[in-house]
Design an enzyme around this catalytic site. Sequence first.
Site, PDB file in Angstrom:
ATOM      1  N   GLY A  17       0.825  -1.198   0.000  1.00 55.47           N
ATOM      2  CA  GLY A  17       0.000   0.000   0.000  1.00 55.47           C
ATOM      3  C   GLY A  17       0.859   1.247   0.000  1.00 55.47           C
ATOM      4  O   GLY A  17       2.086   1.171   0.115  1.00 55.47           O
ATOM      5  N   VAL A  19       2.690   4.751   0.986  1.00 54.43           N
ATOM      6  CA  VAL A  19       3.461   5.107   2.178  1.00 54.43           C
ATOM      7  C   VAL A  19       2.563   5.816   3.202  1.00 54.43           C
ATOM      8  O   VAL A  19       1.663   6.571   2.837  1.00 54.43           O
ATOM      9  CB  VAL A  19       4.671   5.994   1.766  1.00 54.43           C
ATOM     10  CG1 VAL A  19       4.214   7.329   1.193  1.00 54.43           C
ATOM     11  CG2 VAL A  19       5.631   6.187   2.917  1.00 54.43           C
ATOM     12  N   ASP A  20       2.762   5.477   4.489  1.00 61.57           N
ATOM     13  CA  ASP A  20       2.011   6.101   5.586  1.00 61.57           C
ATOM     14  C   ASP A  20       0.540   5.709   5.664  1.00 61.57           C
ATOM     15  O   ASP A  20      -0.216   6.349   6.370  1.00 61.57           O
ATOM     16  CB  ASP A  20       2.100   7.641   5.532  1.00 61.57           C
ATOM     17  CG  ASP A  20       3.415   8.137   6.110  1.00 61.57           C
ATOM     18  OD1 ASP A  20       4.040   7.364   6.861  1.00 61.57           O
ATOM     19  OD2 ASP A  20       3.817   9.265   5.808  1.00 61.57           O
ATOM     20  N   PRO A  95       7.885  -2.041   1.893  1.00 63.25           N
ATOM     21  CA  PRO A  95       7.871  -0.586   2.000  1.00 63.25           C
ATOM     22  C   PRO A  95       6.907   0.045   0.990  1.00 63.25           C
ATOM     23  O   PRO A  95       6.782  -0.436  -0.133  1.00 63.25           O
ATOM     24  CB  PRO A  95       9.312  -0.176   1.698  1.00 63.25           C
ATOM     25  CG  PRO A  95      10.022  -1.382   1.250  1.00 63.25           C
ATOM     26  CD  PRO A  95       9.169  -2.573   1.453  1.00 63.25           C
ATOM     27  N   GLY A 460       2.957  -4.156 -50.399  1.00 64.28           N
ATOM     28  CA  GLY A 460       2.767  -2.894 -51.129  1.00 64.28           C
ATOM     29  C   GLY A 460       4.060  -2.122 -51.336  1.00 64.28           C
ATOM     30  O   GLY A 460       4.056  -1.052 -51.939  1.00 64.28           O
ATOM     31  N   SER A 531       8.276 -11.750 -45.508  1.00 60.24           N
ATOM     32  CA  SER A 531       9.230 -12.374 -44.569  1.00 60.24           C
ATOM     33  C   SER A 531       9.583 -11.438 -43.412  1.00 60.24           C
ATOM     34  O   SER A 531      10.700 -10.940 -43.332  1.00 60.24           O
ATOM     35  CB  SER A 531      10.486 -12.868 -45.292  1.00 60.24           C
ATOM     36  OG  SER A 531      11.000 -11.912 -46.179  1.00 60.24           O
TER      37      SER A 531
END
Lengths: 621, 264
Positions: A17, A19-20, A95, A460, A531
């Site tokens: 998750g 930070v904090d 972390p 083409g 190719s």
Amino acid sequence: MSTETSLRDLLRIVIVGHVDHGKSTMVGRLFHDTGSLPEGKLEAIQAMCERRGMPFEWAFLMDAFQSERDQGITIDTSQIWFKSAQRDYTIIDAPGHREFLKNMITGAANADAAVMLIDAGQGVQQQSRTHAYLLQLLGVRQIVVVVNKMDLAGFAADRFAEIETTYRQYLADIGLQAAHIIPVVARDGDNIVTPSERMTWYRGKTLVEALDGFVSVGDLTSLPLRLPIQDVYKFDDRRILAGRVLSGRLTVGDRLLFSPSNKTARVASIEAWSAPAKTTAVAGESIGITLDEQLFIERGDLASHEDATPIETNVFQGRLFWLPNEPLQPGASYRLRLQTREVPVTVQEIKALYDVEQLTSAPSDIVPHHGIADVVLRSQAMLALDRLEENPKTGRFVLTDGVNLVAGGTISMDGYPNQRQLVTIRSSNLTEVEHTVTHANREQRNGHRGGVLWFTGLSGAGKSTIAMAVERELFRRGFQVYVLDGDNVRRGLNANLGFSPEDRAENIRRIGEVAALFADAGMVVITAFISPYRSDRQRARNAAHGTFHEVYIKADLAACELRDPKGLYRRARQGEIGNFTGVSAPYELPEDPELVVDTQVQSVEACVQQVIAYIERKFRA
Amino acid sequence: MDPLDRLESQSVYILREAFNQIDRLAMLWSLGKDSNVMVWLAKKAFFGHVPFPVMHIDTGKKFPEMYAFREKYARDWHLSLITDDCPPVEETDASLPPAARSAARKTLGLKNAIAKYGFNGIIAGIRRDEESVRAKERVFSPRGSEGSWDFRQQPPEFWDYFNTNLPAGTHLRVHPLLHWTEIDIWRYIRREQIPIVDLYFARDGKRYRSLGDQDITSPVASTAVTIDEIIAELEGTKTPERAGRAMDRETEDAFERLRAAGYM
């Protein structure tokens, strides 16, 4: 074998998750409320907090480094064990700070399941999304979401519902599903082990009940056998191949195929020291085997059964996360590790860079620090691998810079063929017969050497037009000449082939062999095929034994699409034709062609003259 | 596969990676229960052989029973045994607390031995559940030229791809037991019937739960005289394993400082 009754199931849970958002605090509370804290730990944490003149901090349970405690931030991943009434757990704390993403990955990659924390006040943040995206790439599929700090949101059910709706949508968009979303106050223990009395509107499971509902990561025994050879030992008179069975099952007497060398032999024995003799090994076991014949097998070879083999290729597409500060760039070389195999690879192309916030992708020249991208990697050597959907172990790879891991990724083959059929010689007992008419005899009669002019370029670009005009002019000049044209060959020799990557590769393999025979017969043969794959053109070059000339008929996609002589681009754009080169399948540019004929800047007549002049120079005796 | 099989398989995989990837490799053998399990796992990995030297960094302060154990099993297990002494305590970092200084002798002894024999890899039997600083370790952990651990800049390690290439002047610590817990060790010792020194069993109401040097290790109250009883005791206890190890808790960061300097 063990007779114990006390051995319990172990589940590895990673806590992730932003930070904090309270990850370390939640782990502390989880330990306290399940009675898993070691004696004296609570007092030790109290002392650390008092020394810093701060209120009690659960995070100190796992933040073992002085610098982590002083800065109040988790730097590196950690692991700790706890028990619920149901089973044992390893908790991996990861972390949340963006700077330490490599440590988050180190932790999360080992988990069976994840707990994602979201702060009720801040809601879904950058790392809430990045971590979820990484969990998806890392293969963690069991997720419980915890909306933390509900006290700061006034225990409001509508705030919880708002976050739940937003985040469920995000997870669904990246192919994940949360088993539960739980409102908690980690610091006080609400809905961790005991149901919260402050959020009676929530009737779902507590965190521990949710965790007890998860299962240890699946047994891969039901998948096809994959056994990468880790080492070969000859400590005594046994020659033992050592390795860990990644998936499937192996039994004494089984015939094994070793990729990419494609040698086969039977399993003569499963060797072990101080263990009961056995005749079968299953996924997860580190084993040693002996074979019924002495093959040259080395570390990196991948053993399978003959009827369920891995893909062989020297180029593949993968989705990777990039760890270093310096960006990833096309043309750069790294060491590719596929289980025990390690080979140099080059980044051929960056197909798309992902924005995990907006869930969009865009072309890019680089993959920046912590970027997630689809890239095409190419090696000199043939590789044995699987697509991620087929096998979660052999469908993953890492890159190193020679010292450290720099990227991890998952394998998709998207548009690239399995080359196994192309490189396997099926007949044995072949003997090459010598011609009595020599190349010199043929050259003398024809007045020129034989050889292959291999035209490659987009549909083409002008391959057929130029080839036919060159054929007419060479014939006029007395050359033994013939054009092998795409559409013509597909009516006969290759009538049984379609346009899947494998069929396209086989189509080109046959053309290459036929062209080589024409050249050997003393003729100038011109091939006019898109190719698109370098590996195929390389194989055709090898078949022609030194008489191969790659001619790049050059025109870019926009120009070809504008010309669209057969109306194919229009149909491809409308989705009527799949796997169309340049539109929905790759075209790999020639790296070092013998001749480049630019049809965008020259007239057809000038292009023909350029090719004729080249042939006069290279093929006249 | 049961949980012990899974632990064993992972350790065997790690040992084989180390043996394949690192030349000049040695295993530390402290004569305690964990390092005996580690030697046993090496014999599993290499089919009865231990294909690298087994090294005892001797503080000279081990219990007499442990020296006797060392002589017997070095012979019985056909180990290529290296024993090296540690420098006196005066040579250690004077700013460390007393028990930590005593433990730091082992770090210096190890550093000297690595230089003397030119080892590029050292296999050590530490576990994550022993101590919260050890919980942050990698399986393959690079060390500076002085043996130091730069724990702020640990390399990523995932999907069992270990960082095995090391720059010149550094060495790798390899930790094949990192994922085991204390009770796993005892259950495995019981299943495999691995020999251990008698000091782990209770005498006069006390037993050693963790064995270090005589002067900085103390026994815990226990009546466990069999492995079954030890396992039963551990299933009920909340006392940490290293409670009898003085150096872990002298100051808040004593153990972190020891490890940063190269302690196991």
